[in-house]
Design a protein around this motif. Sequence first.
Motif, PDB file in Angstrom:
ATOM      1  N   THR A   6      50.464  58.873  42.184  1.00 25.01           N
ATOM      2  CA  THR A   6      49.201  59.515  41.800  1.00 25.01           C
ATOM      3  C   THR A   6      48.709  58.956  40.471  1.00 25.01           C
ATOM      4  O   THR A   6      47.809  59.514  39.859  1.00 25.01           O
ATOM      5  N   TYR A   7      49.317  57.885  40.024  1.00 28.18           N
ATOM      6  CA  TYR A   7      48.933  57.213  38.781  1.00 28.18           C
ATOM      7  C   TYR A   7      49.107  55.720  38.984  1.00 28.18           C
ATOM      8  O   TYR A   7      49.819  55.280  39.881  1.00 28.18           O
ATOM      9  N   SER A   8      48.442  54.936  38.137  1.00 27.90           N
ATOM     10  CA  SER A   8      48.678  53.491  38.193  1.00 27.90           C
ATOM     11  C   SER A   8      49.767  53.164  37.173  1.00 27.90           C
ATOM     12  O   SER A   8      49.683  53.584  36.015  1.00 27.90           O
ATOM     13  N   PRO A   9      50.792  52.434  37.578  1.00 32.40           N
ATOM     14  CA  PRO A   9      51.886  52.111  36.655  1.00 32.40           C
ATOM     15  C   PRO A   9      51.404  51.267  35.478  1.00 32.40           C
ATOM     16  O   PRO A   9      50.336  50.645  35.529  1.00 32.40           O
ATOM     17  N   TYR A  10      52.226  51.212  34.434  1.00 32.72           N
ATOM     18  CA  TYR A  10      51.912  50.399  33.261  1.00 32.72           C
ATOM     19  C   TYR A  10      51.702  48.950  33.694  1.00 32.72           C
ATOM     20  O   TYR A  10      52.500  48.391  34.444  1.00 32.72           O
ATOM     21  N   GLY A  11      50.625  48.345  33.225  1.00 32.98           N
ATOM     22  CA  GLY A  11      50.332  46.954  33.559  1.00 32.98           C
ATOM     23  C   GLY A  11      49.552  46.792  34.858  1.00 32.98           C
ATOM     24  O   GLY A  11      49.325  45.677  35.313  1.00 32.98           O
ATOM     25  N   TRP A  12      49.138  47.895  35.459  1.00 32.57           N
ATOM     26  CA  TRP A  12      48.381  47.874  36.709  1.00 32.57           C
ATOM     27  C   TRP A  12      47.123  48.724  36.546  1.00 32.57           C
ATOM     28  O   TRP A  12      47.085  49.635  35.723  1.00 32.57           O
ATOM     29  N   ALA A  13      46.101  48.442  37.335  1.00 32.86           N
ATOM     30  CA  ALA A  13      44.866  49.226  37.315  1.00 32.86           C
ATOM     31  C   ALA A  13      44.481  49.555  38.750  1.00 32.86           C
ATOM     32  O   ALA A  13      44.736  48.783  39.674  1.00 32.86           O
ATOM     33  N   TYR A  14      43.873  50.720  38.925  1.00 37.40           N
ATOM     34  CA  TYR A  14      43.392  51.105  40.257  1.00 37.40           C
ATOM     35  C   TYR A  14      42.331  50.117  40.731  1.00 37.40           C
ATOM     36  O   TYR A  14      41.502  49.655  39.951  1.00 37.40           O
ATOM     37  N   CYS A  15      42.353  49.814  42.018  1.00 37.61           N
ATOM     38  CA  CYS A  15      41.292  49.010  42.631  1.00 37.61           C
ATOM     39  C   CYS A  15      40.176  49.973  43.031  1.00 37.61           C
ATOM     40  O   CYS A  15      40.028  50.334  44.195  1.00 37.61           O
ATOM     41  N   ASN A  16      39.412  50.403  42.032  1.00 36.46           N
ATOM     42  CA  ASN A  16      38.358  51.385  42.272  1.00 36.46           C
ATOM     43  C   ASN A  16      36.985  50.868  41.869  1.00 36.46           C
ATOM     44  O   ASN A  16      36.053  51.637  41.697  1.00 36.46           O
ATOM     45  N   GLY A  17      36.860  49.566  41.691  1.00 39.95           N
ATOM     46  CA  GLY A  17      35.573  48.972  41.359  1.00 39.95           C
ATOM     47  C   GLY A  17      35.198  49.088  39.897  1.00 39.95           C
ATOM     48  O   GLY A  17      34.066  48.770  39.526  1.00 39.95           O
ATOM     49  N   GLN A  18      36.112  49.513  39.050  1.00 40.25           N
ATOM     50  CA  GLN A  18      35.782  49.715  37.641  1.00 40.25           C
ATOM     51  C   GLN A  18      35.477  48.398  36.939  1.00 40.25           C
ATOM     52  O   GLN A  18      36.007  47.344  37.292  1.00 40.25           O
ATOM     53  N   GLN A  24      39.418  41.331  27.055  1.00 36.64           N
ATOM     54  CA  GLN A  24      40.692  42.047  27.085  1.00 36.64           C
ATOM     55  C   GLN A  24      41.536  41.704  28.310  1.00 36.64           C
ATOM     56  O   GLN A  24      42.707  42.058  28.366  1.00 36.64           O
ATOM     57  N   ASN A  25      40.955  41.029  29.306  1.00 35.39           N
ATOM     58  CA  ASN A  25      41.652  40.730  30.557  1.00 35.39           C
ATOM     59  C   ASN A  25      41.341  39.315  31.009  1.00 35.39           C
ATOM     60  O   ASN A  25      40.928  39.078  32.141  1.00 35.39           O
ATOM     61  N   GLN A  26      41.553  38.334  30.120  1.00 35.75           N
ATOM     62  CA  GLN A  26      41.171  36.957  30.395  1.00 35.75           C
ATOM     63  C   GLN A  26      41.940  36.356  31.564  1.00 35.75           C
ATOM     64  O   GLN A  26      41.372  35.635  32.372  1.00 35.75           O
ATOM     65  N   ALA A  27      43.217  36.652  31.685  1.00 36.04           N
ATOM     66  CA  ALA A  27      44.009  36.078  32.776  1.00 36.04           C
ATOM     67  C   ALA A  27      43.523  36.601  34.126  1.00 36.04           C
ATOM     68  O   ALA A  27      43.363  35.827  35.077  1.00 36.04           O
ATOM     69  N   LEU A  28      43.287  37.904  34.233  1.00 34.61           N
ATOM     70  CA  LEU A  28      42.797  38.473  35.493  1.00 34.61           C
ATOM     71  C   LEU A  28      41.411  37.930  35.819  1.00 34.61           C
ATOM     72  O   LEU A  28      41.122  37.595  36.969  1.00 34.61           O
ATOM     73  N   TYR A  29      40.558  37.790  34.818  1.00 32.56           N
ATOM     74  CA  TYR A  29      39.224  37.239  35.050  1.00 32.56           C
ATOM     75  C   TYR A  29      39.317  35.799  35.534  1.00 32.56           C
ATOM     76  O   TYR A  29      38.558  35.377  36.406  1.00 32.56           O
ATOM     77  N   ALA A  30      40.280  35.023  35.016  1.00 35.86           N
ATOM     78  CA  ALA A  30      40.448  33.641  35.454  1.00 35.86           C
ATOM     79  C   ALA A  30      40.853  33.577  36.924  1.00 35.86           C
ATOM     80  O   ALA A  30      40.528  32.620  37.620  1.00 35.86           O
ATOM     81  N   VAL A  31      41.531  34.610  37.416  1.00 34.85           N
ATOM     82  CA  VAL A  31      41.981  34.615  38.806  1.00 34.85           C
ATOM     83  C   VAL A  31      40.893  35.105  39.752  1.00 34.85           C
ATOM     84  O   VAL A  31      40.621  34.478  40.773  1.00 34.85           O
ATOM     85  N   ILE A  32      40.249  36.232  39.435  1.00 33.04           N
ATOM     86  CA  ILE A  32      39.284  36.803  40.393  1.00 33.04           C
ATOM     87  C   ILE A  32      37.831  36.585  40.012  1.00 33.04           C
ATOM     88  O   ILE A  32      36.941  36.696  40.859  1.00 33.04           O
ATOM     89  N   GLY A  33      37.548  36.271  38.743  1.00 31.30           N
ATOM     90  CA  GLY A  33      36.171  36.012  38.322  1.00 31.30           C
ATOM     91  C   GLY A  33      35.269  37.210  38.554  1.00 31.30           C
ATOM     92  O   GLY A  33      35.719  38.349  38.666  1.00 31.30           O
ATOM     93  N   CYS A 161      46.390  48.974  43.766  1.00 30.04           N
ATOM     94  CA  CYS A 161      46.372  48.635  42.347  1.00 30.04           C
ATOM     95  C   CYS A 161      46.422  47.124  42.196  1.00 30.04           C
ATOM     96  O   CYS A 161      46.914  46.414  43.066  1.00 30.04           O
ATOM     97  N   ILE A 162      45.875  46.648  41.081  1.00 34.66           N
ATOM     98  CA  ILE A 162      45.879  45.223  40.784  1.00 34.66           C
ATOM     99  C   ILE A 162      46.597  45.031  39.448  1.00 34.66           C
ATOM    100  O   ILE A 162      46.445  45.830  38.522  1.00 34.66           O
ATOM    101  N   CYS A 163      47.396  43.984  39.369  1.00 36.32           N
ATOM    102  CA  CYS A 163      48.174  43.711  38.164  1.00 36.32           C
ATOM    103  C   CYS A 163      47.247  43.177  37.071  1.00 36.32           C
ATOM    104  O   CYS A 163      46.473  42.251  37.300  1.00 36.32           O
ATOM    105  N   ILE A 164      47.321  43.785  35.901  1.00 35.17           N
ATOM    106  CA  ILE A 164      46.488  43.327  34.790  1.00 35.17           C
ATOM    107  C   ILE A 164      47.322  42.698  33.673  1.00 35.17           C
ATOM    108  O   ILE A 164      46.781  42.187  32.706  1.00 35.17           O
ATOM    109  N   GLU A 165      48.655  42.747  33.802  1.00 28.00           N
ATOM    110  CA  GLU A 165      49.548  42.109  32.832  1.00 28.00           C
ATOM    111  C   GLU A 165      50.662  41.409  33.596  1.00 28.00           C
ATOM    112  O   GLU A 165      51.056  41.844  34.664  1.00 28.00           O
ATOM    113  N   GLY A 166      51.177  40.355  33.035  1.00 32.42           N
ATOM    114  CA  GLY A 166      52.273  39.659  33.687  1.00 32.42           C
ATOM    115  C   GLY A 166      52.152  38.165  33.528  1.00 32.42           C
ATOM    116  O   GLY A 166      51.406  37.659  32.696  1.00 32.42           O
TER     117      GLY A 166
END
Length: 172
Positions: A6-18, A24-33, A161-166
């Motif tokens: 019922t929560y997103s774990p540390y280093g993860w974010a809900y896939c809710n369109g936010q 703050q999320n350069q690596a994730l932006y480089a992957v999904i744009g 959830c999508i990984c935002i750290e790693g």
Amino acid sequence: MMLPYTYSPYGWAYCNGQLMYIAQNQALYAVIGPMYGGDARTTFAVPKLQGCSPISAGTGLGLTPRPLSYGGGYGTCALNYTQMPAHTHQLYGQIGSASVSDPINAVPSILRDNAASPPTTIPRYNKTDDPDTYMDEGALSYAGTSAPHENRQPYLALNFCICIEGVFPMRN
């Protein structure tokens, strides 16, 4: 990743369109744009998978092509009588006089009290137990008034959830 929490774990974010900040999320932006949204200058969006069934991108024999990040389908659908196959709704009743006044677990009476043949309309039970009260003639006509109905396949409530750290994925 699908998670039952019922929560997103540390280093993860809900896939809710936010929307997320690129700075703050350069690596994730480089992957999904910006394919899921955002202005591509300061923000981008993560996929929105709430109430959705994700499918793979690609094509298949007899199928329409589905590009990455494509959304489709409808959660609800309204049908009208021209879209339904021809069918009938049978009304069954008890041959005999009404014997109970409570309609729960009872069927309508086909015969009125002291009548030798079935009436042209079917009497129904009511709270006053009046055998001469007739069922509304529209009771077995078209129904639904074009209101939408649920149109999703069977589902299990999980959070995407999508990984935002790693570790940044290798490009190969």
